[in-house]
Design an enzyme around this catalytic site. Structure first.
Site, mmCIF file in Angstrom:
data_model
loop_
_atom_site.group_PDB
_atom_site.id
_atom_site.type_symbol
_atom_site.label_atom_id
_atom_site.label_comp_id
_atom_site.label_asym_id
_atom_site.label_seq_id
_atom_site.Cartn_x
_atom_site.Cartn_y
_atom_site.Cartn_z
ATOM 1 N N LYS A 152 0.837 -1.201 0.000
ATOM 2 C CA LYS A 152 0.000 0.000 0.000
ATOM 3 C C LYS A 152 0.879 1.262 0.000
ATOM 4 O O LYS A 152 2.099 1.178 0.206
ATOM 5 C CB LYS A 152 -0.921 -0.050 1.235
ATOM 6 N N TYR A 209 -12.389 -2.925 -3.299
ATOM 7 C CA TYR A 209 -12.922 -2.987 -1.937
ATOM 8 C C TYR A 209 -14.451 -2.958 -1.895
ATOM 9 O O TYR A 209 -15.026 -2.522 -0.900
ATOM 10 C CB TYR A 209 -12.363 -1.825 -1.110
ATOM 11 N N PHE A 258 -15.505 3.310 7.626
ATOM 12 C CA PHE A 258 -14.128 3.690 7.291
ATOM 13 C C PHE A 258 -13.847 3.691 5.783
ATOM 14 O O PHE A 258 -12.740 4.023 5.352
ATOM 15 C CB PHE A 258 -13.120 2.780 8.014
ATOM 16 N N ARG A 267 -2.057 -14.794 3.824
ATOM 17 C CA ARG A 267 -2.775 -14.111 4.911
ATOM 18 C C ARG A 267 -2.055 -14.302 6.248
ATOM 19 O O ARG A 267 -1.952 -13.377 7.032
ATOM 20 C CB ARG A 267 -4.210 -14.642 5.040
ATOM 21 N N THR A 275 -5.652 -8.119 10.375
ATOM 22 C CA THR A 275 -5.975 -6.821 9.761
ATOM 23 C C THR A 275 -5.496 -5.663 10.630
ATOM 24 O O THR A 275 -4.894 -4.714 10.126
ATOM 25 C CB THR A 275 -7.506 -6.726 9.555
ATOM 26 N N ARG A 328 2.741 -7.438 9.151
ATOM 27 C CA ARG A 328 2.123 -6.339 9.910
ATOM 28 C C ARG A 328 2.602 -6.321 11.359
ATOM 29 O O ARG A 328 2.822 -5.255 11.942
ATOM 30 C CB ARG A 328 0.597 -6.450 9.835
ATOM 31 N N ASN A 338 -1.813 -0.189 7.435
ATOM 32 C CA ASN A 338 -1.296 -1.547 7.660
ATOM 33 C C ASN A 338 -0.460 -2.101 6.497
ATOM 34 O O ASN A 338 -0.276 -3.302 6.379
ATOM 35 C CB ASN A 338 -2.418 -2.488 8.108
ATOM 36 N N HIS A 388 -1.780 -5.540 1.415
ATOM 37 C CA HIS A 388 -3.046 -6.231 1.179
ATOM 38 C C HIS A 388 -2.760 -7.662 0.754
ATOM 39 O O HIS A 388 -1.792 -7.918 0.053
ATOM 40 C CB HIS A 388 -3.826 -5.536 0.046
ATOM 41 N N GLU A 441 -9.233 -10.676 -7.810
ATOM 42 C CA GLU A 441 -8.368 -9.508 -7.656
ATOM 43 C C GLU A 441 -7.205 -9.529 -8.650
ATOM 44 O O GLU A 441 -6.847 -8.481 -9.203
ATOM 45 C CB GLU A 441 -7.863 -9.424 -6.204
HETATM 46 P P1 DAT Z 1 -7.707 -7.074 5.259
HETATM 47 O O1 DAT Z 1 -6.892 -5.991 4.611
HETATM 48 O O2 DAT Z 1 -6.955 -7.716 6.408
HETATM 49 O O3 DAT Z 1 -8.246 -8.076 4.286
HETATM 50 P P2 DAT Z 1 -10.394 -5.961 5.337
HETATM 51 O O4 DAT Z 1 -10.555 -6.542 3.965
HETATM 52 O O5 DAT Z 1 -11.416 -6.276 6.361
HETATM 53 O O6 DAT Z 1 -8.959 -6.387 5.963
HETATM 54 O O7 DAT Z 1 -10.275 -4.384 5.253
HETATM 55 C C1 DAT Z 1 -9.538 -3.788 4.205
HETATM 56 C C2 DAT Z 1 -8.729 -2.651 4.773
HETATM 57 O O8 DAT Z 1 -9.604 -1.658 5.323
HETATM 58 C C3 DAT Z 1 -7.802 -3.036 5.934
HETATM 59 O O9 DAT Z 1 -6.584 -3.580 5.492
HETATM 60 C C4 DAT Z 1 -7.631 -1.728 6.627
HETATM 61 C C5 DAT Z 1 -8.992 -1.068 6.459
HETATM 62 N N1 DAT Z 1 -9.823 -1.349 7.636
HETATM 63 C C6 DAT Z 1 -10.418 -2.514 7.974
HETATM 64 N N2 DAT Z 1 -11.097 -2.420 9.123
HETATM 65 C C7 DAT Z 1 -10.918 -1.143 9.530
HETATM 66 C C8 DAT Z 1 -11.361 -0.397 10.660
HETATM 67 N N3 DAT Z 1 -12.121 -0.956 11.608
HETATM 68 N N4 DAT Z 1 -10.970 0.895 10.745
HETATM 69 C C9 DAT Z 1 -10.207 1.467 9.802
HETATM 70 N N5 DAT Z 1 -9.754 0.826 8.715
HETATM 71 C C10 DAT Z 1 -10.106 -0.452 8.582
HETATM 72 MG MG MG Z 2 -9.653 -7.893 2.787
#
Ligand code: DAT
Ligand code: MG
Length: 150
Positions: free
Chosen positions: A11, A51, A59, A87, A93, A104, A114, A117, A128
């Protein structure tokens, strides 16, 4: 099997912090095969499609803004169980819940920064990789394959 693919992305914060090499190195060292790699500045449209499942989250606007903040390094990695293993290499996450030893868990602190991805299922890996690379991934074999797989 061995042709499973995962979409892994450094990212904008990971790029700015000089962590591209570190993240690539972990996947290379593990034995996975890099089949696609490009630096790019993704459009808002691409990020919103990527996304799409998170569209209703509070968020979401902040996530799209953060992800639009600079170039990313988009990658396709191939190998046995690469989605699930990827993963676990990334960690949880929220980096505060990520174990030490994970990307991470070793390299970042806040969930909204973080650094990387990784696809969360075999289906999203396929989706993807197709979304970011179309059909332009590379099909080749590694000369080390017989040293990595039994
Ligand atoms: P991941 O990236 O572990 O697959 P995700 O798909 O649930 O997690 O979310 C995508 C991204 O969105 C994640 O890397 C960071 C952001 N994100 C997720 N949950 C969040 C939250 N509670 N507050 C802020 N950003 C968040
Ligand atoms: Mg995800």
């Amino acid at each position: 099997p061995k042709n499973e693919v995962s979409f892994i992305m450094v990212k904008p914060d990971g790029v700015q912090r000089g962590l591209v090499g570190e993240i690539i190195k972990r996947f290379e060292n593990r034995g996975f095969k890099l089949v696609g790699c490009k630096m790019m500045s993704p459009s808002k449209d691409l990020l919103e499609t990527h996304y799409v499942d998170l569209k209703s989250k509070p968020f979401f606007p902040g996530l799209i803004k953060y992800m639009s903040g600079g170039p990313v390094v988009a990658m396709a990695w191939q190998g046995k169980n690469v989605v699930k293993t990827g993963r676990s290499m990334l960690g949880a996450t929220n980096p505060l819940d990520s174990n030490p030893g994970t990307i991470r868990g070793d390299l970042c602190i806040d969930v909204g920064r973080n650094i990387c991805h990784g696809s969360d299922s075999v289906e999203s890996g396929k989706r993807e990789v197709k979304l970011w690379f179309g059909d332009s991934t590379e099909d080749y074999s590694l000369c080390t394959e017989n040293m990595i797989y039994e």
